[in-house]
Motif scaffolding. Structure first.
Motif, PDB file in Angstrom:
ATOM      1  N   LYS A  73      28.986  11.684  10.662  1.00 46.63           N
ATOM      2  CA  LYS A  73      27.924  10.948   9.983  1.00 46.63           C
ATOM      3  C   LYS A  73      26.980  10.397  11.047  1.00 46.63           C
ATOM      4  O   LYS A  73      27.325   9.484  11.784  1.00 46.63           O
ATOM      5  CB  LYS A  73      28.498   9.808   9.139  1.00 46.63           C
ATOM      6  CG  LYS A  73      29.550  10.261   8.135  1.00 46.63           C
ATOM      7  CD  LYS A  73      28.994  11.278   7.164  1.00 46.63           C
ATOM      8  CE  LYS A  73      30.063  11.778   6.221  1.00 46.63           C
ATOM      9  NZ  LYS A  73      29.632  12.869   5.392  1.00 46.63           N
ATOM     10  N   VAL A  74      25.818  11.005  11.117  1.00 48.93           N
ATOM     11  CA  VAL A  74      24.822  10.610  12.107  1.00 48.93           C
ATOM     12  C   VAL A  74      23.828   9.680  11.420  1.00 48.93           C
ATOM     13  O   VAL A  74      23.147  10.084  10.474  1.00 48.93           O
ATOM     14  CB  VAL A  74      24.091  11.845  12.685  1.00 48.93           C
ATOM     15  CG1 VAL A  74      23.045  11.418  13.693  1.00 48.93           C
ATOM     16  CG2 VAL A  74      25.096  12.806  13.300  1.00 48.93           C
ATOM     17  N   VAL A  75      23.793   8.437  11.875  1.00 48.28           N
ATOM     18  CA  VAL A  75      22.846   7.454  11.348  1.00 48.28           C
ATOM     19  C   VAL A  75      21.992   7.015  12.533  1.00 48.28           C
ATOM     20  O   VAL A  75      22.529   6.494  13.514  1.00 48.28           O
ATOM     21  CB  VAL A  75      23.577   6.247  10.722  1.00 48.28           C
ATOM     22  CG1 VAL A  75      22.575   5.245  10.154  1.00 48.28           C
ATOM     23  CG2 VAL A  75      24.558   6.705   9.647  1.00 48.28           C
ATOM     24  N   PRO A  76      20.676   7.240  12.481  1.00 45.09           N
ATOM     25  CA  PRO A  76      19.806   6.852  13.593  1.00 45.09           C
ATOM     26  C   PRO A  76      19.965   5.379  13.960  1.00 45.09           C
ATOM     27  O   PRO A  76      20.256   4.541  13.098  1.00 45.09           O
ATOM     28  CB  PRO A  76      18.396   7.143  13.068  1.00 45.09           C
ATOM     29  CG  PRO A  76      18.591   8.131  11.962  1.00 45.09           C
ATOM     30  CD  PRO A  76      19.941   7.831  11.368  1.00 45.09           C
ATOM     31  N   GLY A  77      19.765   5.060  15.246  1.00 43.32           N
ATOM     32  CA  GLY A  77      20.027   3.743  15.811  1.00 43.32           C
ATOM     33  C   GLY A  77      19.578   2.546  15.006  1.00 43.32           C
ATOM     34  O   GLY A  77      20.382   1.674  14.673  1.00 43.32           O
ATOM     35  N   GLU A  78      18.283   2.460  14.678  1.00 43.31           N
ATOM     36  CA  GLU A  78      17.780   1.283  13.962  1.00 43.31           C
ATOM     37  C   GLU A  78      18.383   1.187  12.561  1.00 43.31           C
ATOM     38  O   GLU A  78      18.727   0.102  12.094  1.00 43.31           O
ATOM     39  CB  GLU A  78      16.258   1.321  13.870  1.00 43.31           C
ATOM     40  CG  GLU A  78      15.678   0.084  13.225  1.00 43.31           C
ATOM     41  CD  GLU A  78      14.159   0.117  13.184  1.00 43.31           C
ATOM     42  OE1 GLU A  78      13.618  -0.226  12.125  1.00 43.31           O
ATOM     43  OE2 GLU A  78      13.544   0.478  14.208  1.00 43.31           O
ATOM     44  N   LEU A  79      18.543   2.331  11.910  1.00 45.33           N
ATOM     45  CA  LEU A  79      19.142   2.339  10.582  1.00 45.33           C
ATOM     46  C   LEU A  79      20.618   1.947  10.659  1.00 45.33           C
ATOM     47  O   LEU A  79      21.120   1.222   9.791  1.00 45.33           O
ATOM     48  CB  LEU A  79      18.963   3.710   9.940  1.00 45.33           C
ATOM     49  CG  LEU A  79      19.248   3.823   8.453  1.00 45.33           C
ATOM     50  CD1 LEU A  79      18.456   2.799   7.639  1.00 45.33           C
ATOM     51  CD2 LEU A  79      18.945   5.235   7.972  1.00 45.33           C
ATOM     52  N   ALA A 131      30.470   3.313  16.460  1.00 47.55           N
ATOM     53  CA  ALA A 131      29.461   4.384  16.477  1.00 47.55           C
ATOM     54  C   ALA A 131      28.204   3.890  17.184  1.00 47.55           C
ATOM     55  O   ALA A 131      27.608   4.615  17.992  1.00 47.55           O
ATOM     56  CB  ALA A 131      29.144   4.837  15.052  1.00 47.55           C
ATOM     57  N   ARG A 132      27.823   2.665  16.914  1.00 45.41           N
ATOM     58  CA  ARG A 132      26.644   2.098  17.568  1.00 45.41           C
ATOM     59  C   ARG A 132      26.891   1.933  19.074  1.00 45.41           C
ATOM     60  O   ARG A 132      26.053   2.286  19.893  1.00 45.41           O
ATOM     61  CB  ARG A 132      26.299   0.749  16.929  1.00 45.41           C
ATOM     62  CG  ARG A 132      25.058   0.114  17.515  1.00 45.41           C
ATOM     63  CD  ARG A 132      24.638  -1.119  16.771  1.00 45.41           C
ATOM     64  NE  ARG A 132      25.652  -2.152  16.807  1.00 45.41           N
ATOM     65  CZ  ARG A 132      25.568  -3.292  16.146  1.00 45.41           C
ATOM     66  NH1 ARG A 132      24.535  -3.544  15.364  1.00 45.41           N
ATOM     67  NH2 ARG A 132      26.520  -4.196  16.238  1.00 45.41           N
ATOM     68  N   PRO A 137      28.461   9.871  16.488  1.00 49.15           N
ATOM     69  CA  PRO A 137      28.657   9.741  15.038  1.00 49.15           C
ATOM     70  C   PRO A 137      30.102   9.379  14.699  1.00 49.15           C
ATOM     71  O   PRO A 137      31.022   9.653  15.469  1.00 49.15           O
ATOM     72  CB  PRO A 137      28.301  11.125  14.501  1.00 49.15           C
ATOM     73  CG  PRO A 137      28.448  12.049  15.652  1.00 49.15           C
ATOM     74  CD  PRO A 137      28.202  11.248  16.898  1.00 49.15           C
ATOM     75  N   PHE A 138      30.271   8.757  13.557  1.00 43.70           N
ATOM     76  CA  PHE A 138      31.606   8.504  13.017  1.00 43.70           C
ATOM     77  C   PHE A 138      31.864   9.562  11.946  1.00 43.70           C
ATOM     78  O   PHE A 138      30.978  10.335  11.602  1.00 43.70           O
ATOM     79  CB  PHE A 138      31.716   7.082  12.434  1.00 43.70           C
ATOM     80  CG  PHE A 138      30.773   6.802  11.307  1.00 43.70           C
ATOM     81  CD1 PHE A 138      31.180   6.962   9.995  1.00 43.70           C
ATOM     82  CD2 PHE A 138      29.473   6.365  11.546  1.00 43.70           C
ATOM     83  CE1 PHE A 138      30.305   6.705   8.939  1.00 43.70           C
ATOM     84  CE2 PHE A 138      28.601   6.100  10.517  1.00 43.70           C
ATOM     85  CZ  PHE A 138      29.019   6.272   9.199  1.00 43.70           C
ATOM     86  N   GLU A 139      33.087   9.591  11.458  1.00 39.80           N
ATOM     87  CA  GLU A 139      33.432  10.516  10.386  1.00 39.80           C
ATOM     88  C   GLU A 139      33.906   9.709   9.174  1.00 39.80           C
ATOM     89  O   GLU A 139      34.449   8.617   9.335  1.00 39.80           O
ATOM     90  CB  GLU A 139      34.524  11.492  10.826  1.00 39.80           C
ATOM     91  CG  GLU A 139      34.053  12.416  11.936  1.00 39.80           C
ATOM     92  CD  GLU A 139      35.099  13.456  12.333  1.00 39.80           C
ATOM     93  OE1 GLU A 139      36.266  13.373  11.861  1.00 39.80           O
ATOM     94  OE2 GLU A 139      34.754  14.354  13.095  1.00 39.80           O
ATOM     95  N   ALA A 140      33.667  10.260   7.990  1.00 37.45           N
ATOM     96  CA  ALA A 140      34.115   9.607   6.756  1.00 37.45           C
ATOM     97  C   ALA A 140      34.343  10.670   5.694  1.00 37.45           C
ATOM     98  O   ALA A 140      33.596  11.642   5.611  1.00 37.45           O
ATOM     99  CB  ALA A 140      33.067   8.599   6.291  1.00 37.45           C
ATOM    100  N   TRP A 141      35.387  10.462   4.910  1.00 42.15           N
ATOM    101  CA  TRP A 141      35.732  11.409   3.857  1.00 42.15           C
ATOM    102  C   TRP A 141      36.669  10.742   2.857  1.00 42.15           C
ATOM    103  O   TRP A 141      37.165   9.656   3.090  1.00 42.15           O
ATOM    104  CB  TRP A 141      36.377  12.668   4.444  1.00 42.15           C
ATOM    105  CG  TRP A 141      37.712  12.431   5.082  1.00 42.15           C
ATOM    106  CD1 TRP A 141      38.946  12.535   4.487  1.00 42.15           C
ATOM    107  CD2 TRP A 141      37.967  12.044   6.453  1.00 42.15           C
ATOM    108  NE1 TRP A 141      39.934  12.242   5.414  1.00 42.15           N
ATOM    109  CE2 TRP A 141      39.364  11.940   6.611  1.00 42.15           C
ATOM    110  CE3 TRP A 141      37.154  11.781   7.555  1.00 42.15           C
ATOM    111  CZ2 TRP A 141      39.959  11.573   7.815  1.00 42.15           C
ATOM    112  CZ3 TRP A 141      37.747  11.414   8.758  1.00 42.15           C
ATOM    113  CH2 TRP A 141      39.124  11.328   8.885  1.00 42.15           C
TER     114      TRP A 141
END
Length: 143
Positions: A73-79, A131-132, A137-141
């Motif tokens: 799960k890739v979440v851009p830095g500011e988000l 992750a930050r 990225p982290f993983e989730a499922w």
């Protein structure tokens, strides 16, 4: 008959042998967080009711049981910063006491207190913070 409870899983990036910086007993195991899936759905619905955009993002990055759903799960830095802050605010609100009895009864869930839900959120927050911190990225499922 054995009944297996569906789980929401979050897995932090980083050294697999190093536990998360803060461990929440019952939810944190090494670098992973396991939560009862139906209770997680209730938390996500509560998140959406407080901030539709960030609540939806939390739902999206929670993953699914679909093998086609990408695990990283890739979440851009500011988000990601905003998501971490949102999860922390939500955990603080739950820790202060949120009456979830009606929603739990409607969904036929157990009777976890909102303080327990706050710890679930804090455990997830640890994965997001890792992750930050690592920039990975982290993983989730669901399983």
């Amino acid at each position: 008959m054995n009944v297996v409870q569906a789980m929401q899983v979050f897995s932090a990036p980083g050294d697999e042998d190093a536990p998360l910086p803060v461990v929440y007993p019952g939810w944190s195991f090494d670098r992973e967080v396991y939560l009862p899936l139906w209770d997680w759905y209730l938390i996500v619905d509560q998140a959406r009711s407080r901030d539709a955009g960030l609540g939806e993002l939390l739902a999206e990055v929670s993953g699914s049981a679909d093998p086609a759903d990408p695990l990283p799960k890739v979440v851009p830095g500011e988000l990601l910063d905003r998501l971490v802050e949102f999860v922390e605010r939500l955990a603080a609100e739950f820790a202060g006491g949120v009456d979830l009895a009606a929603e739990q009864a409607e969904r036929d869930l157990g009777d976890y207190s909102s303080v327990v839900y706050a710890d679930m959120l804090r455990a997830v927050g640890q994965v997001l913070r890792e992750a930050r911190r690592t920039g990975e990225p982290f993983e989730a499922w669901n399983e």
